[in-house]
Motif scaffolding. Structure first.
Motif, PDB file in Angstrom:
ATOM      1  N   TYR A  49      48.537  47.627  40.970  1.00 25.65           N
ATOM      2  CA  TYR A  49      47.205  47.088  41.224  1.00 25.65           C
ATOM      3  C   TYR A  49      47.274  45.599  41.522  1.00 25.65           C
ATOM      4  O   TYR A  49      48.262  44.930  41.211  1.00 25.65           O
ATOM      5  N   GLU A  50      46.195  45.125  42.073  1.00 28.19           N
ATOM      6  CA  GLU A  50      46.102  43.734  42.489  1.00 28.19           C
ATOM      7  C   GLU A  50      46.213  42.825  41.249  1.00 28.19           C
ATOM      8  O   GLU A  50      45.690  43.137  40.174  1.00 28.19           O
ATOM      9  N   ALA A  51      46.922  41.700  41.398  1.00 28.74           N
ATOM     10  CA  ALA A  51      47.298  40.874  40.238  1.00 28.74           C
ATOM     11  C   ALA A  51      46.083  40.347  39.458  1.00 28.74           C
ATOM     12  O   ALA A  51      46.068  40.367  38.231  1.00 28.74           O
ATOM     13  N   GLU A  52      45.063  39.867  40.176  1.00 29.19           N
ATOM     14  CA  GLU A  52      43.919  39.311  39.440  1.00 29.19           C
ATOM     15  C   GLU A  52      43.207  40.407  38.641  1.00 29.19           C
ATOM     16  O   GLU A  52      42.727  40.176  37.536  1.00 29.19           O
ATOM     17  N   ARG A  53      43.170  41.605  39.216  1.00 26.98           N
ATOM     18  CA  ARG A  53      42.511  42.700  38.517  1.00 26.98           C
ATOM     19  C   ARG A  53      43.249  43.037  37.202  1.00 26.98           C
ATOM     20  O   ARG A  53      42.646  43.232  36.155  1.00 26.98           O
ATOM     21  N   PRO A  83      42.158  36.427  47.880  1.00 28.41           N
ATOM     22  CA  PRO A  83      43.101  36.618  46.776  1.00 28.41           C
ATOM     23  C   PRO A  83      43.679  35.298  46.297  1.00 28.41           C
ATOM     24  O   PRO A  83      43.947  34.410  47.098  1.00 28.41           O
ATOM     25  N   PHE A 128      49.215  36.139  42.971  1.00 28.99           N
ATOM     26  CA  PHE A 128      50.197  36.981  43.648  1.00 28.99           C
ATOM     27  C   PHE A 128      51.426  37.114  42.746  1.00 28.99           C
ATOM     28  O   PHE A 128      51.771  36.182  42.018  1.00 28.99           O
TER      29      PHE A 128
END
Ligand SMILES: Cc1cc2nc3c(=O)[nH]c(=O)nc-3n(C[C@H](O)[C@H](O)[C@H](O)COP(=O)(O)O)c2cc1C
Length: 365
Positions: free
Chosen positions: A16-20, A106, A109
């Motif tokens: 999953y996306e890093a910030e999430r 975004p 990362f």
């Protein structure tokens, strides 16, 4: 044997996306912190203390020298849960006088093969008043510092005068000093236009010090400074804060951009590199400052690439009184704190030290 974090949880999160996933982890820590059975369980799994690890940091009694670096819990929403992981101190923030949305996404990362992240959050936080309430209501005896910065109002905001920038710090200090065990003034955010260079001019640091001199701050104050500028910058910094007796020490921040050599593909990434690849640079900054500073007056908290007991111990031997970490939580998971503490005990014993203080700076002699 299967290691739950690195074999199961990490591969799941990396999809999953890093910030999430950062938000999920913070949410989980917040929930765990609010439930007594969960706190008890985390403590059973992650807890480890030993009297050889106890540290006196500028009058604060820390159970161990492993701290959480600023940026993980930016607005103090998960203090209880994170303290259950066994950190010797937690630094929340950066917090600014006004709330900020930070930079557009975004803005986080991962570079897993380098055990690194690239961060471009741009100081997103809930603002000083809300964070003050959270800090005042915290239910933990853990040492909690607050990292203070100027509000990021975005790239379209009109430039501000030096007086206005300094005034923002002073106002935030007034709001947050009374509810913090220590303060860190972030003088070097690599990810905002006005945060990056303003304090590269020692005259601005001096102006801020002057403005804060009259404040009854009542707790230790650290300055989080740029790692750039070499000997000249270190000398300029020490000279600028010489008269500011309320300053207790320093932390080095990240450099803007991706300067260190990495093996991962950084195309499309903007921001500052954190994690293992910055370790060499941070060792150098630490060494440079430690040999110059008045060691009876200042202490250094060293962050950047600390992920193992050996990393932490090396920083202590180079002159740090405590270390901080963030990226290691992403790749090694919450038990990294316990592992580092256990390993440090062994390293201290191996070298004949009965406590951390005895090892501070011995590598420099
Ligand atoms: C996701 C992320 C957010 C961060 N946010 C802040 C911040 O708001 N204020 C600050 O002073 N430093 C911030 N930092 C820098 C860290 O406090 C620390 O100095 C740096 O990450 C080096 O430690 P590490 O290699 O263990 O991650 C951030 C770092 C990361 C990775």
């Amino acid at each position: 044997m299967i290691e739950p974090y690195t074999d199961v949880i990490r591969p799941f999160l990396l999809q999953y996306e890093a910030e999430r996933t950062h938000a999920w982890a913070l949410g989980a820590a917040s929930i765990a912190g609010s439930l007594r059975p969960a706190r008890w369980l985390v403590d059973r799994v992650c807890g480890f203390e030993d009297s050889s690890l106890e540290v006196d940091l500028c009058g604060m009694s820390l159970p161990n020298p492993i701290g959480l670096a600023a940026g993980y819990d930016k607005s103090g929403t998960a203090i209880e849960g994170l303290s259950a992981l066994g950190f010797g101190h937690l630094e929340i923030g950066s917090v600014s006088i006004d709330a900020s949305e930070g930079n557009p996404a975004p803005r986080l990362f991962r570079l897993p093969e380098d055990r690194a992240v690239v961060v471009h959050y741009g100081l997103q936080n809930d603002g000083a008043a809300i964070v003050q309430e959270r800090l005042a209501g915290r239910r933990t005896s853990a040492v909690v510092g607050t990292n203070i910065v100027k509000t990021n109002r975005g790239i379209d905001a009109s430039p501000e005068t030096a007086d206005a920038i300094v005034d923002e710090y002073v106002r935030a200090v007034k709001v947050l000093a009374g509810v913090s065990d220590y303060l860190t003034l972030n003088l070097s955010c690599p990810n905002t236009e006005d945060g990056r260079d303003f304090f590269a001019d020692p005259a601005h640091t001096r102006q801020l010090m002057e403005a804060l001199k009259g404040e009854a701050i009542g707790c230790p104050v650290f300055l989080k400074v740029s790692p750039l500028g070499g000997d000249e910058a270190a000398d300029g910094l020490l000279e600028a804060v010489n008269e500011a007796s309320f300053v207790s020490g320093f932390i080095h921040n990240l450099s803007p951009g991706i300067e260190a050599k990495v093996s991962g593909d950084t195309r499309g990434m903007v921001g500052a590199l954190a994690g293992r690849p910055v370790s060499g640079q941070m060792n150098e900054c630490l060494r440079r400052l430690y040999v110059r500073m008045d060691r009876r007056r200042y202490s250094i908290l060293s962050a950047g690439g600390v992920a193992t007991a050996q990393d932490a111990y090396d920083r202590i031997r180079l002159g740090a009184s405590s270390v901080q970490l963030l990226t290691a939580l992403v790749y090694e998971g919450p038990c990294v704190v316990r592992r580092i503490k256990e390993g440090m005990c062994e390293l201290l014993k191996r070298d004949g030290f009965s406590n951390v203080a005895e090892a501070v700076g011995v590598g420099e002699e």
